[in-house]
Design an enzyme around this catalytic site. Structure first.
Site, PDB file in Angstrom:
ATOM      1  N   LYS A  50      -9.373  57.015 -50.257  1.00 49.92           N
ATOM      2  CA  LYS A  50     -10.205  58.089 -49.684  1.00 49.92           C
ATOM      3  C   LYS A  50      -9.382  58.956 -48.739  1.00 49.92           C
ATOM      4  O   LYS A  50      -9.472  60.190 -48.751  1.00 49.92           O
ATOM      5  CB  LYS A  50     -11.409  57.478 -48.937  1.00 49.92           C
ATOM      6  CG  LYS A  50     -12.424  56.863 -49.888  1.00 49.92           C
ATOM      7  CD  LYS A  50     -13.453  55.985 -49.180  1.00 49.92           C
ATOM      8  CE  LYS A  50     -14.333  55.293 -50.215  1.00 49.92           C
ATOM      9  NZ  LYS A  50     -15.291  54.342 -49.638  1.00 49.92           N
ATOM     10  N   GLN A  94     -16.821  52.047 -43.886  1.00 48.59           N
ATOM     11  CA  GLN A  94     -16.516  51.282 -45.102  1.00 48.59           C
ATOM     12  C   GLN A  94     -17.312  49.980 -45.091  1.00 48.59           C
ATOM     13  O   GLN A  94     -17.233  49.201 -44.135  1.00 48.59           O
ATOM     14  CB  GLN A  94     -15.007  50.999 -45.174  1.00 48.59           C
ATOM     15  CG  GLN A  94     -14.576  50.308 -46.441  1.00 48.59           C
ATOM     16  CD  GLN A  94     -14.745  51.161 -47.711  1.00 48.59           C
ATOM     17  OE1 GLN A  94     -14.504  52.367 -47.688  1.00 48.59           O
ATOM     18  NE2 GLN A  94     -15.176  50.553 -48.787  1.00 48.59           N
ATOM     19  N   ASP A 117     -21.671  59.685 -47.022  1.00 47.96           N
ATOM     20  CA  ASP A 117     -22.029  58.694 -48.045  1.00 47.96           C
ATOM     21  C   ASP A 117     -23.494  58.849 -48.467  1.00 47.96           C
ATOM     22  O   ASP A 117     -23.925  58.238 -49.431  1.00 47.96           O
ATOM     23  CB  ASP A 117     -21.833  57.263 -47.509  1.00 47.96           C
ATOM     24  CG  ASP A 117     -20.553  56.620 -48.044  1.00 47.96           C
ATOM     25  OD1 ASP A 117     -19.979  57.155 -49.021  1.00 47.96           O
ATOM     26  OD2 ASP A 117     -20.137  55.586 -47.488  1.00 47.96           O
TER      27      ASP A 117
END
Ligand code: NAP
Length: 275
Positions: A50, A94, A117
């Site tokens: 990422k 994460q 997200d």
């Protein structure tokens, strides 16, 4: 006749190039704050990808690493700081976080306008109400694959197998907002094959290798395989690819289908959040 393969790698590269142009046109550089708590090797790999891809499109890498024994309050305080920081356009925690931390409770602290997200309750609410907002990356990536192949969504029978918060539910909601007739199947669905055979668009996000066989698909359907199952033989999806591809019109491979889209859409979300 064998189906056309959907090249997720190529489409993800196109999305990244578009994001790079969008980023270059902004007055102020967007920044993505990825947060890694602990040293889970798989999470380190994902975070690394990422960070690398966001830098490649011109997004500032504002990564933060916390030790595995961080307390809820320490992670919460970092999220609070990033929520206030104008250099941070997007925040990504994460998952999973090390025990006893609660990933969901921590995710909920992310400002919805930086929630790249698309997993906070406010983002979920915006999705359900079809209001503007940041959408979860993998389902958004699937819609992108369908659109770039000009798949007719409006009026189509769409069946999503899997009802997770991460994929199945948001994917179904996004298809509904595009006027598909949507069915969600799951582990308690009776006679799965009779349900999936109705689908013009069949999306499998289950985590069971080869669950969807030739018997589960309608000839000519579009099949999207979200499954990522690591076997000794390598990475495989939820679709028995070699037999299903002989019947359907369009299908994603695993790897190289949905997988590459997730990070591409994360970058697109970071650009959207910056705008
Ligand atoms: P999950 O939370 O484990 O959910 C799996 C879903 O599949 C559940 O809704 C479950 O039903 C359903 N299910 C299990 N066995 C079934 C069966 N035999 N028949 C019908 N439905 C069944 O999984 P997820 O997070 O959505 O992930 C699903 C798969 O997609 C995994 O392989 C994951 O690695 C992959 N994935 C890939 C990406 C990507 O490409 N970037 C992103 C996300 C996920 P119940 O609800 O009834 O238990």
């Amino acid at each position: 006749m064998s189906a056309t393969l959907i090249d997720g790698k190529a489409i993800a590269a196109d999305v990244r190039a578009e994001v790079a142009r969008g980023v270059a046109a902004l007055e102020r550089q967007p920044g993505l704050a990825t947060i890694l708590v602990g040293n889970d090797p798989a999470s380190e790999v994902y975070i690394g990808m990422k960070r690398k891809q966001s830098e490649a499109v011109g997004i500032a890498d504002l990564h933060r690493h916390l030790p595995a024994d961080s307390t809820h309050d320490q992670v919460a305080s970092l999220i609070g700081e990033l929520n206030q920081d104008p250099a941070v356009s997007g925040i990504l925690l994460q998952l999973p976080v090390p025990k006893p931390l609660n990933g969901q409770a921590l995710t909920e602290l992310i400002s919805p306008d930086k929630d790249v997200d698309g997993l906070t309750p406010v983002s979920v609410g915006r999705l359900v109400r079809n209001e503007e907002g940041l959408r979860p990356c993998t389902p958004a990536g699937v819609l992108e694959l369908l659109d770039r192949h000009n798949v007719q969504i409006e009026g189509a029978e769409a069946v999503v197998v899997g009802r997770s918060d991460l994929f199945g539910k948001p994917a179904a909601m996004m298809l509904l907002h595009r006027n598909a007739t949507v069915t969600i199947a799951h582990s308690r669905t009776r006679d799965l094959a009779s349900v999936t055979r109705r689908a013009d668009i069949l999306i499998a996000a289950v985590g069971v290798p080869g669950l969807i066989t030739a018997d589960h698909v309608k000839p000519g359907a579009v099949v999207i395989d979200v499954g990522m199952n690591r076997l000794e033989s390598g990475l495989v999806g939820d679709v028995a690819h070699s037999e299903v591809k002989e019947i359907v019109s369009l299908i994603t491979p695993v790897p190289g289908g949905v997988g590459p889209m997730t990070i591409a859409m994360l970058l697109a979300n970071t650009l959207q959040a910056a705008r």
